[in-house]
Enzyme design. Structure first.
Site, mmCIF file in Angstrom:
data_model
loop_
_atom_site.group_PDB
_atom_site.id
_atom_site.type_symbol
_atom_site.label_atom_id
_atom_site.label_comp_id
_atom_site.label_asym_id
_atom_site.label_seq_id
_atom_site.Cartn_x
_atom_site.Cartn_y
_atom_site.Cartn_z
ATOM 1 N N TYR A 146 0.836 -1.205 0.000
ATOM 2 C CA TYR A 146 0.000 0.000 0.000
ATOM 3 C C TYR A 146 0.874 1.258 0.000
ATOM 4 O O TYR A 146 2.069 1.204 0.297
ATOM 5 C CB TYR A 146 -0.925 -0.042 1.229
ATOM 6 C CG TYR A 146 -1.839 1.148 1.370
ATOM 7 C CD1 TYR A 146 -2.825 1.415 0.427
ATOM 8 C CD2 TYR A 146 -1.717 2.005 2.459
ATOM 9 C CE1 TYR A 146 -3.659 2.507 0.562
ATOM 10 C CE2 TYR A 146 -2.552 3.095 2.601
ATOM 11 C CZ TYR A 146 -3.519 3.341 1.651
ATOM 12 O OH TYR A 146 -4.339 4.431 1.782
ATOM 13 N N THR A 166 1.530 3.652 1.883
ATOM 14 C CA THR A 166 2.315 4.072 3.046
ATOM 15 C C THR A 166 3.327 3.024 3.498
ATOM 16 O O THR A 166 4.054 3.248 4.462
ATOM 17 C CB THR A 166 1.388 4.368 4.238
ATOM 18 O OG1 THR A 166 0.654 3.170 4.567
ATOM 19 C CG2 THR A 166 0.408 5.484 3.914
ATOM 20 N N LYS A 167 3.402 1.899 2.795
ATOM 21 C CA LYS A 167 4.238 0.802 3.268
ATOM 22 C C LYS A 167 5.705 0.986 2.869
ATOM 23 O O LYS A 167 6.062 1.884 2.103
ATOM 24 C CB LYS A 167 3.700 -0.528 2.722
ATOM 25 C CG LYS A 167 2.310 -0.892 3.246
ATOM 26 C CD LYS A 167 2.294 -1.005 4.757
ATOM 27 C CE LYS A 167 1.026 -1.656 5.303
ATOM 28 N NZ LYS A 167 -0.186 -0.840 5.146
ATOM 29 N N ASN A 168 6.552 0.099 3.385
ATOM 30 C CA ASN A 168 7.993 0.195 3.117
ATOM 31 C C ASN A 168 8.325 -0.023 1.647
ATOM 32 O O ASN A 168 9.270 0.554 1.119
ATOM 33 C CB ASN A 168 8.758 -0.815 3.963
ATOM 34 C CG ASN A 168 8.683 -0.504 5.450
ATOM 35 O OD1 ASN A 168 7.663 -0.047 5.939
ATOM 36 N ND2 ASN A 168 9.766 -0.773 6.156
ATOM 37 N N VAL A 174 6.333 0.140 -1.992
ATOM 38 C CA VAL A 174 5.084 0.748 -2.463
ATOM 39 C C VAL A 174 4.787 0.374 -3.909
ATOM 40 O O VAL A 174 5.652 0.486 -4.783
ATOM 41 C CB VAL A 174 5.171 2.284 -2.345
ATOM 42 C CG1 VAL A 174 3.995 2.971 -3.022
ATOM 43 C CG2 VAL A 174 5.249 2.708 -0.878
#
Length: 386
Positions: free
Chosen positions: A182, A184-186, A188
């Site tokens: 997603y 906001t994840k590490n 993307v």
């Protein structure tokens, strides 16, 4: 008077490399599942040391079809944590089963492995641990319990790309491991996810279920010399990853080490600044396991300040610092209350929620912004200390 720059809570680390790859993908004509998805799956499984990887449109989709592939359905129970985003427990319900919550360890904020066995019944079919904020659950006892009671282990690794447990990559331990890409994840891809598994039969089931239930032989429709013929073996779902998503993932995967080093450096800056302040508790980490630092969750003890956690957040907002709260415990949501869950049964999860503030932590930040966050937190802590 100069306006103070706001520091957003999260910004993805996207640059010209991703844009170039996206343009190349669009020009290729492969917009849905195609060769880039297959390439990303192959590279990702090597990265996490897994036998098989299936690209999907979300981690939530991965959890859902992993539960189904494991044969979990009506009348079954799945043990999980109350301190997570609702997707973990929602998918258990979507599969027809019942979530059974086990309170968290107050230090790591992961599921308390010492309390799992007391919740096992004849209906229990799986354990679904969540690697909170990027720090791994204690997987050895979880796997031992699973083996003892013949349970499936489905890991929610939405926060845990890059995480290691005792030298093993998350993605290579449980029966199924579900990752999120997603925004906001590490790592993307905008939206997107991946399931890894060590079992070929399970991988085949996941592939079939993720694309309308079409048979394994029908997957050649997505090769360059595709066929018109297909057969549906199961009333499946439209959960597949696209080449547009995968093209971003391929670039992001190449940048992982660089991005993670920045996260580690910034987390260390926060730790040094906050560790000596009474009333603030920094996230747990150790030398045994590798923390992915997806989140930096600072905990505020309201007894040490004249303001509570919510007011602390308001003061940070006034100083231009974006924040979030991870998480509102699942039993606190109206749907789950109506099902009879009571947050008072999970005191550690409630306490964690009441003190948690997630601070900005992402590679797009610069050290000046990190220092601004530090200054803001320290000023508020000093001003409102008891």
């Amino acid at each position: 008077m100069n306006k103070v720059e706001n520091i957003p809570y999260a910004v993805p680390y996207i640059d010209d490399e991703e844009i170039k790859e996206l343009i190349d993908t669009v020009r290729s004509g492969w917009l849905s599942k195609g060769p880039k998805t297959v390439e990303f799956e192959n590279k990702f499984k090597k990265y996490v040391d897994a036998e098989h990887a299936i690209g999907l449109n979300s981690c939530t989709a991965g959890l859902h079809i992993s539960l189904i592939a494991a044969g979990i359905g009506e009348g079954d129970e799945v043990i999980t944590t109350p301190y997570t985003f609702v997707a973990s427990s929602n998918t258990i319900i979507h599969a027809g089963a019942t979530p059974v919550f086990v309170d968290i360890d107050p230090i790591t904020m992961n599921i308390d492995v010492n309390k799992i066995e007391e919740k096992i019944t004849q209906k229990t079919k799986a354990i679904l641990p969540v690697h909170f904020a990027g720090y791994p659950c204690d997987m050895d006892p979880i796997m031992e319990i699973a083996q003892k009671y013949n349970l499936t282990v489905i890991e929610d690794a939405a926060h845990a790309v890059y995480t290691q447990y005792k030298g093993k990559m998350i993605g290579s331990i449980g029966d199924y491991t579900c990752f999120s890409f997603y925004a906001t994840k590490n790592l993307v891809t905008g939206e997107g996810g991946m399931v890894t598994t060590g079992n070929e039969e399970s991988a085949d089931k996941l592939r079939v279920m993720s694309l309308h239930g079409m048979s394994k032989n029908a997957w050649n429709r997505y090769a360059e010399k595709g066929s018109w013929y297909y057969e549906v073996e199961y009333p499946g779902f439209k959960y597949n990853m696209t080449d547009i998503q995968a093209s971003m993932g391929l670039v992001q995967l190449e940048k992982m080490q660089k991005m993670q080093q920045i996260r580690e450096d910034y987390a260390e800056m926060y730790n040094k600044a906050f560790s000596g302040i009474k009333g603030l508790t920094i996230p747990f980490s150790d030398e045994v396991n590798r923390h992915a630092w997806h989140l930096y969750v600072l905990r505020v003890d309201s007894k040490k300040f004249s303001i509570d956690r919510s007011e602390f957040i308001e003061k940070l907002t006034e100083k231009g610092i974006g924040t979030s709260v991870h998480f509102i415990p699942v039993p606190m949501h109206p749907y789950y209350k109506r099902q009879g869950y009571n947050i008072e049964d999970y005191p550690n999860a409630l306490a964690a929620y009441e003190g948690a503030i997630s601070l900005p932590l992402y590679p797009k930040m610069d050290k000046g912004q990190v220092n601004r966050v530090i200054q803001a937190v320290c000023e508020i802590a000093e001003t409102y200390k008891r």
